[in-house]
Design an enzyme around this catalytic site. Structure first.
Site, mmCIF file in Angstrom:
data_model
loop_
_atom_site.group_PDB
_atom_site.id
_atom_site.type_symbol
_atom_site.label_atom_id
_atom_site.label_comp_id
_atom_site.label_asym_id
_atom_site.label_seq_id
_atom_site.Cartn_x
_atom_site.Cartn_y
_atom_site.Cartn_z
ATOM 1 N N ARG A 131 0.841 -1.214 0.000
ATOM 2 C CA ARG A 131 0.000 0.000 0.000
ATOM 3 C C ARG A 131 0.872 1.259 0.000
ATOM 4 N NH1 ARG A 131 -0.680 4.705 3.527
ATOM 5 N NH2 ARG A 131 -2.835 5.409 3.345
ATOM 6 N N VAL A 132 0.486 2.229 -0.823
ATOM 7 C CA VAL A 132 1.138 3.540 -0.861
ATOM 8 C C VAL A 132 0.056 4.586 -0.584
ATOM 9 C CG1 VAL A 132 2.237 5.216 -2.393
ATOM 10 C CG2 VAL A 132 2.990 2.841 -2.417
ATOM 11 N N GLY A 133 0.369 5.536 0.263
ATOM 12 C CA GLY A 133 -0.608 6.570 0.604
ATOM 13 C C GLY A 133 -0.426 7.827 -0.224
ATOM 14 N N ASP A 134 -0.892 8.919 0.332
ATOM 15 C CA ASP A 134 -0.821 10.209 -0.365
ATOM 16 C C ASP A 134 0.548 10.883 -0.260
ATOM 17 O OD1 ASP A 134 -1.316 10.454 2.463
ATOM 18 O OD2 ASP A 134 -1.638 12.595 2.162
ATOM 19 N N GLY B 99 -4.565 8.756 3.821
ATOM 20 C CA GLY B 99 -4.046 9.136 2.507
ATOM 21 C C GLY B 99 -5.007 8.890 1.364
ATOM 22 N N THR C 96 -1.846 15.331 6.019
ATOM 23 C CA THR C 96 -1.613 14.183 6.887
ATOM 24 C C THR C 96 -2.961 13.542 7.157
ATOM 25 O OG1 THR C 96 -0.757 13.464 9.041
ATOM 26 C CG2 THR C 96 -1.727 15.658 8.969
HETATM 27 N N1 ASP Z 1 -1.041 10.269 5.083
HETATM 28 C C1 ASP Z 1 -0.338 9.086 5.534
HETATM 29 C C2 ASP Z 1 -0.722 7.937 4.686
HETATM 30 O O1 ASP Z 1 -1.880 7.816 4.327
HETATM 31 C C3 ASP Z 1 -0.619 8.702 6.935
HETATM 32 C C4 ASP Z 1 -0.421 9.728 7.969
HETATM 33 O O2 ASP Z 1 -0.483 10.923 7.770
HETATM 34 O O3 ASP Z 1 -0.229 9.264 9.088
HETATM 35 O O4 ASP Z 1 0.106 7.107 4.430
#
Ligand code: ASP
Length: 331
Positions: A218-221, A244, A241
């Site tokens: 998995r890759v987030g934002d 994502g 944050t």
């Molecule tokens: N935005 C991050 C992600 O979805 C997670 C985070 O901010 O803790 O990977």
């Protein structure tokens, strides 16, 4: 060349020490030329969450000596990446379901140049690898094993990033294997930092170990330019944050910059995108997202879906950790 001049509405939010409550701050709309503005608050660095305080200190060492915003944001977020106590960024980050710490990061400068790495393992400072991608390759984004091979070719070394403490948490989680997206100020999430330097140039950096116990791969934002981070030196910068997936769905950071281009203050732009996220999701239970934004005048804003998000600010006038305004209390 009046047709090429760009204007912004300037709000008062940037000078407020505390942002609370749900309503928009009263704003004073002044037309102000962005480019060449001499009254901007600069240098300045703003960062997400409590860990932003230490990150800002490192960035400030560079900004105070008239260093570049790009150097400042890289140096700043490296502090968080290398902090083993922090369980959501870099070394010591909570792993995915398979016990692997996988990192996402991106960086962007005042020339719209950017670099990004995703699903990177065993490299302590992904932000610096992202900067190498930006500066040493023709590409913007490298992922997984390819990103790691590239890092090694650039002189980075490997390290086990799964600390004993993170491993214990993961093993505890394995007992139930219940996946929950819990994002609040207690588990200190992604670090995003935006800076405006003495020259008036903007840069941003964003780095994370992503959601704890995510599906492997998995890759987030956070490594996605336009979602987790966006910088346009004519206007401003934003980063995100939180969950994502929700940020990617609305191209959060790029949209905030566009809203500022259209005249919104950083605070108004963050509020609009938080509300867009809320309106685009049928169920926002636990769906925490927070944005921070900075414009060319050194004005900033922060807003989140739920209470608990905060932002660290460092300038000649400010050394603060402030609570962001929000839309909902946790139940
Ligand atoms: N935005 C991050 C992600 O979805 C997670 C985070 O901010 O803790 O990977």
């Amino acid at each position: 060349m009046t047709d090429r001049r760009k204007f912004i509405k300037v709000g008062t939010i940037g000078s407020l020490a505390l942002i609370t409550g749900t309503s928009c701050q009263e704003t004073e709309e002044i037309k102000e030329e962005i480019t060449g503005n001499v009254n901007a608050v600069k240098p300045i660095a703003i960062s997400t969450w409590n860990h932003g305080v230490h990150a800002n200190e490192a960035a400030w060492k560079i900004l105070a000596k008239k260093g570049s915003a790009l150097d400042a944001v890289e140096a700043g977020v490296r502090v968080t990446e290398s902090d083993p106590e922090n369980m959501s960024v870099g070394l010591g980050g909570l792993p995915d379901r398979e016990g692997k710490v996988t990192l996402d990061a991106c960086i962007m400068n005042h020339n719209n140049e950017c670099g990004s790495v995703a699903f990177l393992q065993e490299i302590e400072n992904p932000i610096s690898v992202a900067r190498k991608v930006m500066e040493e390759t023709e590409h913007v984004m490298l992922v997984g094993e390819g990103a790691k091979q590239f890092a090694l070719s650039q002189g980075f070394t490997t390290k086990n990033l799964l600390t004993e403490a993170a491993k214990k948490e993961w093993q505890k989680w394995l007992e139930t294997s219940q996946y929950e997206t819990i994002i609040n100020s207690e588990n200190h999430d992604t670090i995003g930092m935006l800076a405006l330097d003495k020259e008036g140039n903007l840069a941003g950096a964003c780095t994370t170990s992503g959601m704890a116990y995510k599906i492997h791969g998995r890759v987030g934002d956070s490594p996605i330019i336009g979602a987790g981070l966006f910088v346009d030196n004519e206007v401003g910068a934003a980063c995100a944050t939180g969950v994502g997936e929700a940020v990617i769905r609305v191209a959060g950071s790029a949209m905030i910059v566009e809203l500022m281009r259209q005249g919104k203050t950083p605070q108004e732009a963050c509020e609009e995108m938080v509300n867009r996220i809320i309106s685009k999701h049928k169920n926002i239970d636990g769906l925490q997202v927070g944005f921070i934004a900075l414009n060319k005048r050194g004005e900033y804003g922060a807003h989140s879906v739920y209470a608990g998000f905060n932002m660290a600010i460092k300038s000649n006038q400010n050394d603060d950790l402030i609570d962001a305004s929000y839309e909902n209390e946790w139940d």
